[in-house]
Design an enzyme around this catalytic site. Structure first.
Site, short mmCIF file in Angstrom:
data_model
loop_
_atom_site.label_atom_id
_atom_site.label_comp_id
_atom_site.label_asym_id
_atom_site.label_seq_id
_atom_site.Cartn_x
_atom_site.Cartn_y
_atom_site.Cartn_z
N SER A 86 0.37 -0.78 -0.40
CA SER A 86 -0.20 0.19 -0.05
C SER A 86 0.98 1.24 -0.02
O SER A 86 0.29 2.44 0.15
CB SER A 86 -0.83 0.13 0.79
OG SER A 86 -1.28 -0.95 0.76
N THR A 188 -1.61 2.88 4.40
CA THR A 188 -0.26 4.15 4.56
C THR A 188 0.34 3.83 5.28
O THR A 188 0.15 3.55 7.16
CB THR A 188 -1.62 5.01 4.06
OG1 THR A 188 -2.09 5.17 3.25
CG2 THR A 188 -1.13 6.17 4.80
N THR A 206 1.50 6.24 1.14
CA THR A 206 0.99 5.75 0.33
C THR A 206 0.64 5.62 -1.15
O THR A 206 1.14 6.31 -1.91
CB THR A 206 -0.89 6.57 0.55
OG1 THR A 206 -1.31 4.49 0.72
CG2 THR A 206 -1.39 7.11 -0.04
N ARG A 216 -7.71 9.54 -8.69
CA ARG A 216 -8.63 9.27 -7.00
C ARG A 216 -6.82 9.58 -6.33
O ARG A 216 -6.24 9.34 -6.83
CB ARG A 216 -9.06 8.34 -7.24
CG ARG A 216 -8.93 8.74 -5.55
CD ARG A 216 -8.41 7.73 -4.48
NE ARG A 216 -9.01 7.51 -3.25
CZ ARG A 216 -8.05 7.68 -2.02
NH1 ARG A 216 -6.99 7.10 -2.41
NH2 ARG A 216 -8.83 8.00 -1.26
N THR A 239 -4.82 7.42 9.13
CA THR A 239 -4.66 5.51 7.50
C THR A 239 -6.51 5.90 7.66
O THR A 239 -7.17 5.97 8.67
CB THR A 239 -3.62 5.50 8.21
OG1 THR A 239 -3.82 4.03 6.99
CG2 THR A 239 -4.52 4.69 9.46
N GLY A 240 -6.82 5.04 6.60
CA GLY A 240 -8.14 4.22 6.19
C GLY A 240 -8.71 5.34 5.03
O GLY A 240 -8.07 5.48 4.20
N1 ASP Z 1 -5.93 6.70 3.53
C1 ASP Z 1 -4.98 6.64 2.44
C2 ASP Z 1 -5.75 6.64 1.15
O1 ASP Z 1 -7.29 6.80 1.21
C3 ASP Z 1 -5.33 4.87 2.24
C4 ASP Z 1 -4.62 3.83 3.72
O2 ASP Z 1 -4.48 5.09 4.72
O3 ASP Z 1 -4.18 3.34 3.47
O4 ASP Z 1 -5.93 6.71 -0.17
#
Ligand code: ASP
Length: 327
Positions: A86, A188, A206, A216, A239-240
């Site tokens: 990731s 991330t 990330t 995106r 993150t997320g």
């Molecule tokens: N926050 C990141 C994103 O939306 C993804 C992640 O944290 O894993 O690109």
């Protein structure tokens, strides 16, 4: 009373109110500092791979190095790791099979740099740092970011590994786009450090959501969303599912809540509460926040179970499970 005098009177009262609120916030901050002995240096990073990021960051911090160098060196380890799918090299591609990278960095002076939708460069965090240090801008995107990186001596290389390519080819058979909570389609690395001098910096990098639409960009490279630092207050990383963080400008929110006197833990809990309150369907996604303040206090909170983070403090690197909202 003339309307102008009325206005002056009202704004005078308003500023008195603001002054009172400001004084209260200052008192709360002072209380926060008294709560605990200052722990520094320290490094805190998202997810399990934060352990290796912290190790590298600690090499910088333990010899009195700068928090900015610690976070850059730390997240670079994860960017270079093909097993982290990731981030950076080995990251999963978008739905068109192209790996696009997002990263941002902030130093103790409030300076910031970021890149988004960057292709073919292994270390987007270092390009973000160059944007911060060598341009009058904060963010470069896509082709422009790549052009700048090449001018700065970064070498273009294929960062789509065979493993990531095979998984993408498999995914294309159904093209079912459904991010899975906590499963490695997001992971991330966000990292914050407080150095021996008491300065704070942060970094976030990330490859974004696996199989996202081409073009995106998530929260991670957006200053204030994926990461934010204010050297007088503290720092936060997210993150997320980036869309939820962007809609609530999560990292800035966390730092601002600390500015109002909240502890890092209360601030991250409030930022998650904001998502719960404002975003219908939040249950389908994972979000995790980390925060630190100048006193070396830390906070961690997520929507769902399963978020963990690495904390390097008092000469010890530990992987810790975050508390979470949806119990
Ligand atoms: N926050 C990141 C994103 O939306 C993804 C992640 O944290 O894993 O690109």
């Amino acid at each position: 009373m003339s309307s102008r005098r009325n206005f002056i009177k009202k704004s005078g009262l308003a500023s008195l109110g603001l002054l009172a609120a400001g004084a209260q916030a200052n008192n709360m901050k002072a209380a926060a500092f008294k709560r605990k002995r200052i722990v520094k240096p320290l490094a805190i990073s998202t997810w399990k791979n934060g352990m290796q990021a912290n190790e590298a960051g600690w090499q910088v911090l333990k010899s009195g190095g700068r928090a900015l160098d610690a976070v850059e060196q730390g997240v670079k380890v994860v960017e270079a790791d093909p097993n982290d799918m990731s981030v950076g090299y080995g990251g999963r591609p978008d739905r068109d099979g192209i790996v696009t990278l997002d990263a941002c960095i902030m130093d103790e002076t409030g300076n910031a740099g970021s890149v988004c939708a960057l292709e073919n460069i292994k270390h987007p965090i270092s390009v973000a740092r160059r944007v911060m240090e060598k341009t009058p801008h904060v963010m470069l995107a896509g082709d422009g970011a790549l052009q700048f990186a090449k001018e700065e001596g970064f070498v273009e290389e294929n960062i789509l590994t065979e493993k990531a390519k095979k998984q993408w080819q498999e995914w294309r058979k159904t093209s079912d786009y459904k991010p899975v909570i906590n499963i490695e389609n997001h992971d991330t690395i966000g990292m914050l450090a407080l150095d021996a001098k008491g300065d704070i910096s942060g970094a976030c990098t990330t490859s974004g959501l696996a199989y996202k639409m081409h073009g995106r960009v998530g929260d991670s490279p957006i200053i204030g969303a994926g990461m934010y630092c204010d050297n007088e207050i503290g720092g936060a990383v997210a993150t997320g599912m980036g869309e939820l963080v962007m809609k609530t400008l999560g990292s800035f929110l966390v730092v601002e809540l600390m500015n109002q006197g909240l502890s890092p833990q209360k601030a991250v809990e409030e930022a998650i509460a904001r998502i719960v309150k404002k975003i219908p369907g939040y249950q389908d996604f994972q979000i995790g926040y980390l925060a630190i303040n100048k006193a070396g206090e830390v906070g961690a909170y997520s929507l769902h179970r399963g978020f963990n983070y690495a904390l390097y403090a008092n000469d010890e690197n530990r992987l810790i499970d975050s508390d979470y909202y949806l119990k």
